[in-house]
Motif scaffolding. Structure first.
Motif, PDB file in Angstrom:
ATOM      1  N   VAL B  68     -92.944 -27.138  -8.396  1.00  0.00           N
ATOM      2  CA  VAL B  68     -93.643 -26.017  -9.015  1.00  0.00           C
ATOM      3  C   VAL B  68     -92.652 -24.911  -9.394  1.00  0.00           C
ATOM      4  O   VAL B  68     -92.577 -24.491 -10.543  1.00  0.00           O
ATOM      5  CB  VAL B  68     -94.748 -25.469  -8.087  1.00  0.00           C
ATOM      6  CG1 VAL B  68     -95.450 -24.288  -8.735  1.00  0.00           C
ATOM      7  CG2 VAL B  68     -95.755 -26.578  -7.766  1.00  0.00           C
ATOM      8  N   LYS B  69     -91.847 -24.474  -8.403  1.00  0.00           N
ATOM      9  CA  LYS B  69     -90.943 -23.336  -8.646  1.00  0.00           C
ATOM     10  C   LYS B  69     -89.780 -23.701  -9.580  1.00  0.00           C
ATOM     11  O   LYS B  69     -89.400 -22.931 -10.447  1.00  0.00           O
ATOM     12  CB  LYS B  69     -90.344 -22.858  -7.309  1.00  0.00           C
ATOM     13  CG  LYS B  69     -91.278 -22.016  -6.482  1.00  0.00           C
ATOM     14  CD  LYS B  69     -90.501 -21.117  -5.509  1.00  0.00           C
ATOM     15  CE  LYS B  69     -89.320 -21.760  -4.801  1.00  0.00           C
ATOM     16  NZ  LYS B  69     -89.661 -22.656  -3.691  1.00  0.00           N
ATOM     17  N   ASP B  70     -89.214 -24.888  -9.372  1.00  0.00           N
ATOM     18  CA  ASP B  70     -87.959 -25.227 -10.068  1.00  0.00           C
ATOM     19  C   ASP B  70     -88.164 -26.245 -11.182  1.00  0.00           C
ATOM     20  O   ASP B  70     -87.333 -27.127 -11.391  1.00  0.00           O
ATOM     21  CB  ASP B  70     -86.959 -25.811  -9.064  1.00  0.00           C
ATOM     22  CG  ASP B  70     -86.773 -24.958  -7.832  1.00  0.00           C
ATOM     23  OD1 ASP B  70     -86.755 -23.722  -7.985  1.00  0.00           O
ATOM     24  OD2 ASP B  70     -86.666 -25.519  -6.730  1.00  0.00           O
ATOM     25  N   TYR B  71     -89.296 -26.117 -11.881  1.00  0.00           N
ATOM     26  CA  TYR B  71     -89.612 -27.189 -12.838  1.00  0.00           C
ATOM     27  C   TYR B  71     -88.550 -27.352 -13.924  1.00  0.00           C
ATOM     28  O   TYR B  71     -88.302 -28.443 -14.402  1.00  0.00           O
ATOM     29  CB  TYR B  71     -91.015 -26.971 -13.440  1.00  0.00           C
ATOM     30  CG  TYR B  71     -91.145 -25.783 -14.342  1.00  0.00           C
ATOM     31  CD1 TYR B  71     -90.976 -25.925 -15.713  1.00  0.00           C
ATOM     32  CD2 TYR B  71     -91.442 -24.511 -13.828  1.00  0.00           C
ATOM     33  CE1 TYR B  71     -91.088 -24.835 -16.548  1.00  0.00           C
ATOM     34  CE2 TYR B  71     -91.554 -23.422 -14.660  1.00  0.00           C
ATOM     35  CZ  TYR B  71     -91.380 -23.575 -16.026  1.00  0.00           C
ATOM     36  OH  TYR B  71     -91.480 -22.506 -16.849  1.00  0.00           O
ATOM     37  N   ARG B  72     -87.886 -26.237 -14.279  1.00  0.00           N
ATOM     38  CA  ARG B  72     -86.883 -26.346 -15.339  1.00  0.00           C
ATOM     39  C   ARG B  72     -85.715 -27.252 -14.931  1.00  0.00           C
ATOM     40  O   ARG B  72     -85.263 -28.091 -15.698  1.00  0.00           O
ATOM     41  CB  ARG B  72     -86.325 -24.974 -15.722  1.00  0.00           C
ATOM     42  CG  ARG B  72     -87.260 -24.191 -16.585  1.00  0.00           C
ATOM     43  CD  ARG B  72     -86.767 -22.755 -16.746  1.00  0.00           C
ATOM     44  NE  ARG B  72     -87.781 -21.939 -17.371  1.00  0.00           N
ATOM     45  CZ  ARG B  72     -87.955 -21.878 -18.691  1.00  0.00           C
ATOM     46  NH1 ARG B  72     -87.180 -22.561 -19.505  1.00  0.00           N
ATOM     47  NH2 ARG B  72     -88.917 -21.139 -19.204  1.00  0.00           N
ATOM     48  N   GLN B  73     -85.253 -27.057 -13.696  1.00  0.00           N
ATOM     49  CA  GLN B  73     -84.141 -27.888 -13.213  1.00  0.00           C
ATOM     50  C   GLN B  73     -84.551 -29.363 -13.163  1.00  0.00           C
ATOM     51  O   GLN B  73     -83.760 -30.247 -13.476  1.00  0.00           O
ATOM     52  CB  GLN B  73     -83.697 -27.447 -11.800  1.00  0.00           C
ATOM     53  CG  GLN B  73     -82.792 -26.238 -11.783  1.00  0.00           C
ATOM     54  CD  GLN B  73     -83.604 -24.951 -11.733  1.00  0.00           C
ATOM     55  OE1 GLN B  73     -84.762 -24.927 -12.127  1.00  0.00           O
ATOM     56  NE2 GLN B  73     -82.988 -23.884 -11.251  1.00  0.00           N
ATOM     57  N   ILE B  74     -85.781 -29.581 -12.718  1.00  0.00           N
ATOM     58  CA  ILE B  74     -86.239 -30.974 -12.600  1.00  0.00           C
ATOM     59  C   ILE B  74     -86.292 -31.640 -13.968  1.00  0.00           C
ATOM     60  O   ILE B  74     -85.817 -32.756 -14.147  1.00  0.00           O
ATOM     61  CB  ILE B  74     -87.621 -31.045 -11.907  1.00  0.00           C
ATOM     62  CG1 ILE B  74     -87.473 -30.648 -10.428  1.00  0.00           C
ATOM     63  CG2 ILE B  74     -88.213 -32.440 -12.022  1.00  0.00           C
ATOM     64  CD1 ILE B  74     -88.753 -30.658  -9.631  1.00  0.00           C
ATOM     65  N   ARG B  75     -86.827 -30.939 -14.945  1.00  0.00           N
ATOM     66  CA  ARG B  75     -86.996 -31.558 -16.269  1.00  0.00           C
ATOM     67  C   ARG B  75     -85.671 -32.019 -16.863  1.00  0.00           C
ATOM     68  O   ARG B  75     -85.630 -32.974 -17.630  1.00  0.00           O
ATOM     69  CB  ARG B  75     -87.688 -30.583 -17.219  1.00  0.00           C
ATOM     70  CG  ARG B  75     -89.149 -30.431 -16.854  1.00  0.00           C
ATOM     71  CD  ARG B  75     -89.895 -29.533 -17.800  1.00  0.00           C
ATOM     72  NE  ARG B  75     -91.240 -29.303 -17.286  1.00  0.00           N
ATOM     73  CZ  ARG B  75     -92.131 -28.528 -17.862  1.00  0.00           C
ATOM     74  NH1 ARG B  75     -91.826 -27.889 -18.989  1.00  0.00           N
ATOM     75  NH2 ARG B  75     -93.320 -28.364 -17.336  1.00  0.00           N
ATOM     76  N   ARG B  76     -84.597 -31.307 -16.514  1.00  0.00           N
ATOM     77  CA  ARG B  76     -83.290 -31.712 -17.041  1.00  0.00           C
ATOM     78  C   ARG B  76     -82.750 -32.952 -16.338  1.00  0.00           C
ATOM     79  O   ARG B  76     -81.909 -33.651 -16.853  1.00  0.00           O
ATOM     80  CB  ARG B  76     -82.287 -30.564 -16.877  1.00  0.00           C
ATOM     81  CG  ARG B  76     -82.031 -29.838 -18.187  1.00  0.00           C
ATOM     82  CD  ARG B  76     -80.977 -28.788 -18.019  1.00  0.00           C
ATOM     83  NE  ARG B  76     -81.603 -27.511 -17.638  1.00  0.00           N
ATOM     84  CZ  ARG B  76     -81.056 -26.641 -16.807  1.00  0.00           C
ATOM     85  NH1 ARG B  76     -79.887 -26.902 -16.230  1.00  0.00           N
ATOM     86  NH2 ARG B  76     -81.673 -25.522 -16.535  1.00  0.00           N
ATOM     87  N   ARG B  77     -83.233 -33.171 -15.113  1.00  0.00           N
ATOM     88  CA  ARG B  77     -82.637 -34.217 -14.271  1.00  0.00           C
ATOM     89  C   ARG B  77     -83.437 -35.500 -14.168  1.00  0.00           C
ATOM     90  O   ARG B  77     -83.003 -36.425 -13.501  1.00  0.00           O
ATOM     91  CB  ARG B  77     -82.433 -33.654 -12.853  1.00  0.00           C
ATOM     92  CG  ARG B  77     -81.323 -32.631 -12.785  1.00  0.00           C
ATOM     93  CD  ARG B  77     -81.291 -31.980 -11.424  1.00  0.00           C
ATOM     94  NE  ARG B  77     -80.096 -31.170 -11.261  1.00  0.00           N
ATOM     95  CZ  ARG B  77     -79.958 -29.937 -11.718  1.00  0.00           C
ATOM     96  NH1 ARG B  77     -80.954 -29.357 -12.366  1.00  0.00           N
ATOM     97  NH2 ARG B  77     -78.833 -29.280 -11.536  1.00  0.00           N
ATOM     98  N   VAL B  78     -84.605 -35.527 -14.758  1.00  0.00           N
ATOM     99  CA  VAL B  78     -85.411 -36.747 -14.637  1.00  0.00           C
ATOM    100  C   VAL B  78     -85.674 -37.385 -16.002  1.00  0.00           C
ATOM    101  O   VAL B  78     -85.673 -36.711 -17.028  1.00  0.00           O
ATOM    102  CB  VAL B  78     -86.776 -36.491 -13.942  1.00  0.00           C
ATOM    103  CG1 VAL B  78     -86.575 -35.855 -12.575  1.00  0.00           C
ATOM    104  CG2 VAL B  78     -87.698 -35.664 -14.818  1.00  0.00           C
ATOM    105  N   GLY B  79     -85.874 -38.698 -15.950  1.00  0.00           N
ATOM    106  CA  GLY B  79     -86.338 -39.429 -17.128  1.00  0.00           C
ATOM    107  C   GLY B  79     -87.742 -39.909 -16.828  1.00  0.00           C
ATOM    108  O   GLY B  79     -88.034 -40.280 -15.694  1.00  0.00           O
TER     109      GLY B  79
END
Lengths: 250, 299
Positions: B68-79
């Motif tokens: 929830v909090k760090d969605y931006r970081q996650i979006r860059r790191r997942v496919g």
């Protein structure tokens, strides 16, 4: 062609070309009355094109075929009236109730009101939807929708029903419930012509054919094909054929 | 630290409890399978983990970041390869791939090594519109597009549904190679045979986890007698065996019916029962359990 008495499908060198591309390349086979016939092949092997010719939706380029005693060129409309068809894209109306869907398809096939009423009761009981008959079809779990679609495809009591990937995406228990309906239809004398990507389901069939690049490269009972290909499962037979390099025995 | 950590996740759509108190972890570089039918909640979980949906309650992290909090970081790191084909149908194969590379600030050349095995099969069709590809090819292109930015974690939602047996096999060979490169993979499937290709699997149904284990341990946990039976009249056989008091469950399995037996069941007791019912061409043999048997037992 002869022996129509025993065979519900007879195809002889049936061919369909789109421009330079031969999608179905002179396939010949017969399906017996009451048989569960598995029609297998990789994506793009020509299965759907072949089925569309058999159910009167697509005119063949060459070759002969009869389905339920009717000619695919001259009697395509008769074929449509006399077969059942369940497509891989779920074919019932999601925003109609179970009952309304049955009434709709019964009407399409020209059944009398009395007959529709009878069939509605029978189908609801057979699929086990007594408590959901007034619910929208869209609200049912996929496994129930599939069994309902199968039952509805037989609302006009056809002698043969075509099922195109009927069990995609459901769990093993729901797939088995579906296959029990197929067994039941077959035990009652109805012919079931079915395609599937589940190779374990192929083994539920009386006979299967395997299409590769527009041709039927193997045809026989699952036990016979496994023996011919020295394979322990139809999955292995399929992979051997689709990857090429296998010798086909008669 | 696990690459995916899920703690007490719940998700409701109105009054429907799509996910009920789910908790599990996926280790770095692990190939983890979510096995369950349509409607089990698999796609909802994928959408939460890829930050497309905020869970009703509970928490989860991916690659060390909060969903929830760090969605931006996650979006860059997942496919993420969603269950529905979601590429641009009217762009060509190459254009789709270029688009996804550009969005993530990279180029096809930079990460070509990751997709090379897959892309060589697509290359002959690189100018074809994605909408005109066969099912197997669409799925390969979708995988390339999910990989082109070199993700740490790969989410694959039913990548092989509707795909033929050969393409499925090739797809899983690719997943094994990606795993060998250290990518963590969470994959869902309704195919039980694919479960055995994962390191660990979670069996999931109606938003709940039925069991989590390695496929081998799961199969080993199945300790009931199992018999394979056939006769000349398979449907009648099924109906008859359902009335056999030493049979707990009877289900079609390929050419045979499988009986999950009660104590006291044996070749002889089955044979006697079937002879009594006038079956012919009877064959009875012991059967080996599979993940599918475990699923049917738990479901």
């Amino acid at each position: 062609m002869s022996s129509t008495a025993d065979h519900i499908i007879e195809a002889d060198k049936l061919t369909k070309r789109f421009g330079d591309f031969t999608a179905v390349d002179a396939i010949s086979f017969k399906v017996k009355k009451g048989e569960i016939f598995g029609f297998l092949g990789a994506n793009g092997a020509g299965k759907t094109t072949a089925i569309r010719m058999l159910i009167g939706l697509s005119r063949p380029t060459e070759g002969e075929a009869t389905v339920a005693g009717f000619d695919v060129y001259r009697q395509a409309d008769k074929i449509k009236e006399n077969i059942g068809y369940m497509s891989q894209k779920f074919s019932l109306y999601e925003d109609l109730t179970v009952r309304e869907n049955i009434r709709f398809y019964g009407g399409i096939y020209g059944l009398s009101r009395k007959k529709i009423k009878e069939q509605t009761g029978r189908i609801i009981e057979e699929v086990g939807l007594e408590n959901s008959a007034g619910n929208l079809v869209g609200s049912l779990p996929l496994g129930w929708k599939q069994r309902l679609a199968f039952a509805v495809s037989m609302v006009h009591s056809p002698s043969i029903v075509f099922l195109d990937e009927p069990t995609g995406g459901v769990d093993p228990a729901a797939r088995r419930q579906f296959w029990e309906m197929i067994y039941q239809a077959s035990a009652a004398g109805r012919t079931v012509f079915v395609t599937t990507h589940y190779m374990d389901e192929a083994e539920y069939c009386d006979r299967v054919s395997i299409m590769v690049s527009g041709k039927i490269e193997a045809l026989g009972s699952p036990a016979k094909l496994k023996e011919d290909f020295s394979a322990s499962s139809i999955d292995e037979v399929f992979v051997q054929l689709a990857r090429g390099g296998a010798v086909i025995s008669d | 630290m696990p690459d995916i950590a899920i703690q007490n996740i719940n998700h409701n759509y109105g009054s429907v409890h799509a996910l009920q108190n789910l908790s599990f972890e996926v280790g770095k570089g692990e190939l983890f399978g979510l096995i369950g039918p349509d409607g089990a909640g698999k796609s909802t979980l994928f959408r939460i983990l890829t930050t497309l949906l905020v869970p009703t309650s509970g928490s989860a992290s991916v690659a060390g970041f909060d969903v929830v909090k760090d969605y931006r970081q996650i979006r860059r790191r997942v496919g993420y390869m969603p269950g529905k084909f979601s590429l641009y149908q009217d762009l060509s194969v190459e254009e789709n791939l270029q688009f996804f590379a550009t969005i993530f600030g990279t180029t096809i050349q930079e990460n070509y090594h990751l997709i090379e095995d897959i892309y060589v099969q697509l290359a002959p069709f690189k100018n074809r519109r994605a909408g005109n590809l066969s099912g197997g090819m669409k799925q390969k292109l979708a995988l390339c597009c999910a990989l082109i930015h070199e993700p740490e974690v790969l989410f694959l939602d039913e990548p092989t549904t509707g795909v033929d047996a050969v393409s499925r096999r090739e797809f899983w060979e690719m997943l094994q190679r990606l795993k060998a490169q250290g990518i963590t993979i969470l994959v869902s499937t309704p195919y039980m045979d694919e479960a055995s290709l994962c390191e660990r699997v979670a069996l999931i149904q109606e938003g709940k986890i039925l069991s989590i284990n390695s496929p081998a341990a799961m199969v080993k946990s199945f300790d009931k007698p199992l018999w394979a039976v056939k006769s000349d009249r398979i449907y009648q056989l099924l109906l008859d065996l359902r009335t056999f008091d030493l049979a707990e469950r009877v289900e079609p399995f390929g050419e045979y019916l499988h009986i999950v037996g009660r104590p006291g069941i044996s070749q002889k007791t089955i044979l006697d029962f079937l002879k009594n019912k006038n079956h012919e061409g009877i064959k009875i043999q012991p059967a080996q359990p599979t993940i599918e048997h475990v699923f049917l037992e738990l479901a």
